[in-house]
Motif scaffolding. Sequence first.
Motif, PDB file in Angstrom:
ATOM      1  N   LEU A 166     -28.859 -30.893 -81.435  1.00 31.06           N
ATOM      2  CA  LEU A 166     -29.917 -30.299 -82.249  1.00 31.06           C
ATOM      3  C   LEU A 166     -31.268 -30.534 -81.575  1.00 31.06           C
ATOM      4  O   LEU A 166     -31.584 -31.653 -81.182  1.00 31.06           O
ATOM      5  CB  LEU A 166     -29.913 -30.906 -83.648  1.00 31.06           C
ATOM      6  CG  LEU A 166     -30.939 -30.364 -84.655  1.00 31.06           C
ATOM      7  CD1 LEU A 166     -30.627 -28.920 -85.024  1.00 31.06           C
ATOM      8  CD2 LEU A 166     -30.964 -31.241 -85.903  1.00 31.06           C
ATOM      9  N   ALA A 206     -32.426 -23.893 -87.373  1.00 36.12           N
ATOM     10  CA  ALA A 206     -31.746 -25.025 -86.739  1.00 36.12           C
ATOM     11  C   ALA A 206     -31.367 -24.557 -85.343  1.00 36.12           C
ATOM     12  O   ALA A 206     -30.610 -23.598 -85.192  1.00 36.12           O
ATOM     13  CB  ALA A 206     -30.507 -25.423 -87.538  1.00 36.12           C
ATOM     14  N   GLU A 216     -30.779 -19.343 -92.127  1.00 37.30           N
ATOM     15  CA  GLU A 216     -30.216 -19.040 -93.440  1.00 37.30           C
ATOM     16  C   GLU A 216     -30.913 -17.811 -94.003  1.00 37.30           C
ATOM     17  O   GLU A 216     -32.133 -17.697 -93.964  1.00 37.30           O
ATOM     18  CB  GLU A 216     -30.360 -20.238 -94.376  1.00 37.30           C
ATOM     19  CG  GLU A 216     -29.516 -21.431 -93.946  1.00 37.30           C
ATOM     20  CD  GLU A 216     -29.463 -22.517 -94.995  1.00 37.30           C
ATOM     21  OE1 GLU A 216     -29.681 -22.212 -96.189  1.00 37.30           O
ATOM     22  OE2 GLU A 216     -29.202 -23.677 -94.619  1.00 37.30           O
ATOM     23  N   ALA A 248     -25.309 -17.687 -92.972  1.00 39.38           N
ATOM     24  CA  ALA A 248     -25.745 -18.527 -91.863  1.00 39.38           C
ATOM     25  C   ALA A 248     -25.721 -17.629 -90.630  1.00 39.38           C
ATOM     26  O   ALA A 248     -24.674 -17.426 -90.013  1.00 39.38           O
ATOM     27  CB  ALA A 248     -24.829 -19.734 -91.678  1.00 39.38           C
ATOM     28  N   ALA A 270     -20.898 -27.004 -83.593  1.00 39.37           N
ATOM     29  CA  ALA A 270     -22.202 -27.185 -84.229  1.00 39.37           C
ATOM     30  C   ALA A 270     -22.323 -26.318 -85.479  1.00 39.37           C
ATOM     31  O   ALA A 270     -22.859 -26.758 -86.509  1.00 39.37           O
ATOM     32  CB  ALA A 270     -23.318 -26.850 -83.239  1.00 39.37           C
ATOM     33  N   ASN A 286     -20.258 -27.939 -88.291  1.00 42.67           N
ATOM     34  CA  ASN A 286     -20.952 -29.127 -88.783  1.00 42.67           C
ATOM     35  C   ASN A 286     -22.080 -28.729 -89.726  1.00 42.67           C
ATOM     36  O   ASN A 286     -22.292 -29.349 -90.773  1.00 42.67           O
ATOM     37  CB  ASN A 286     -21.524 -29.939 -87.614  1.00 42.67           C
ATOM     38  CG  ASN A 286     -20.524 -30.917 -87.051  1.00 42.67           C
ATOM     39  OD1 ASN A 286     -19.383 -30.991 -87.503  1.00 42.67           O
ATOM     40  ND2 ASN A 286     -20.936 -31.686 -86.052  1.00 42.67           N
ATOM     41  N   TYR A 287     -22.806 -27.681 -89.349  1.00 39.42           N
ATOM     42  CA  TYR A 287     -23.917 -27.202 -90.171  1.00 39.42           C
ATOM     43  C   TYR A 287     -23.398 -26.718 -91.530  1.00 39.42           C
ATOM     44  O   TYR A 287     -23.991 -27.021 -92.577  1.00 39.42           O
ATOM     45  CB  TYR A 287     -24.636 -26.065 -89.441  1.00 39.42           C
ATOM     46  CG  TYR A 287     -25.900 -25.591 -90.121  1.00 39.42           C
ATOM     47  CD1 TYR A 287     -27.133 -26.148 -89.795  1.00 39.42           C
ATOM     48  CD2 TYR A 287     -25.867 -24.579 -91.090  1.00 39.42           C
ATOM     49  CE1 TYR A 287     -28.298 -25.711 -90.414  1.00 39.42           C
ATOM     50  CE2 TYR A 287     -27.016 -24.137 -91.708  1.00 39.42           C
ATOM     51  CZ  TYR A 287     -28.235 -24.708 -91.365  1.00 39.42           C
ATOM     52  OH  TYR A 287     -29.383 -24.286 -91.992  1.00 39.42           O
ATOM     53  N   GLN A 307     -22.517 -29.557 -93.911  1.00 38.21           N
ATOM     54  CA  GLN A 307     -23.649 -30.320 -94.430  1.00 38.21           C
ATOM     55  C   GLN A 307     -24.468 -29.540 -95.454  1.00 38.21           C
ATOM     56  O   GLN A 307     -25.355 -30.094 -96.096  1.00 38.21           O
ATOM     57  CB  GLN A 307     -24.550 -30.747 -93.268  1.00 38.21           C
ATOM     58  CG  GLN A 307     -23.905 -31.734 -92.313  1.00 38.21           C
ATOM     59  CD  GLN A 307     -24.706 -31.934 -91.038  1.00 38.21           C
ATOM     60  OE1 GLN A 307     -25.876 -31.577 -90.964  1.00 38.21           O
ATOM     61  NE2 GLN A 307     -24.066 -32.505 -90.019  1.00 38.21           N
ATOM     62  N   SER A 308     -24.165 -28.249 -95.608  1.00 41.01           N
ATOM     63  CA  SER A 308     -24.930 -27.421 -96.542  1.00 41.01           C
ATOM     64  C   SER A 308     -24.330 -27.482 -97.943  1.00 41.01           C
ATOM     65  O   SER A 308     -23.112 -27.609 -98.115  1.00 41.01           O
ATOM     66  CB  SER A 308     -24.951 -25.970 -96.058  1.00 41.01           C
ATOM     67  OG  SER A 308     -25.612 -25.143 -97.000  1.00 41.01           O
TER      68      SER A 308
END
Length: 286
Positions: free
Chosen positions: A149, A196, A211, A219, A237, A240-241, A244-245
């Motif tokens: 990131l 991101a 977003e 996304a 990646a 993972n994103y 986490q949302s």
Amino acid sequence: MTTIRQLTMDDYRAVLDMQTGIEDDYVLRIFPQLIENPAQTLFGLETEEGIAALAGVYRLPNGNGILGRLRSDIRFHSRGNATALLQHIIAFCEKDPTMNWVGAITRKSNLPAQRVLDKLHIHAESSFISLLMEAPEKFVSPSAAPWELIEGTENKRAAIEQAAVDTKAAFYPFEAYFPIPYASAILEDAYIEKLAVFRDPDSSRVMAIQEDHKGMDIAQIQYLWPDVFQQDGLWAAVFNYLKQSDKPLVPQLDVSSENASSIPAAFSGSFTEDDDPWLIYGRYIR
């Protein structure tokens, strides 16, 4: 007698009375939100019998405007109303010194829209397929380490601008379904702060996630190279994103028709099939 004028909330009843032939026409339904959006300007072609057509321009940064929301009343078809209305809107944009480019995005199958754009001397400049990963559970998750990131607005801007230079990007996927001509001026601080941005281990590739909401929480994966399906770290990646949302985000990705027709087996069944490309029409007015 016909007149063309900018629409306001006072026209809502007349807009709802239009017969567009589209069941539950979302443009008519969300008319109040469109009017309230400062980036959206709507115009109507009005006859003594009511509004025969409506359309608008959606303003994006760096003087880019997308023509759209075109709706015609089926009782007044074949009278050139759509062409006349869009001509008026283009003239409106040409008088605005802040506007540089006007374009439209339409399906390849939408031949009537293409005929209207040809009459307006707005020509096809590029095309893309928008892939939606509506079944991410069918994707075989990669074991590769996720990309790093990138932190900080200036670092993110520099990485994206370098990616645009490296790939000679003519268009940038500014929003889901809304690519616009690339210029660093579109990468305003407020926009970049919401992205991101990720970098691969050798810093040769960059990917961003934005977003968006277009009927669903999206996304949007912004990646400018053609090898997106060969980048395991990128997809690590992305997933993972998503994990986490707290939103039910649906990954969306713009690719060429060639890429869409050669999706690797690991992605089989993940993306919705789409063999009807979007065409980007445009014309510089400055």
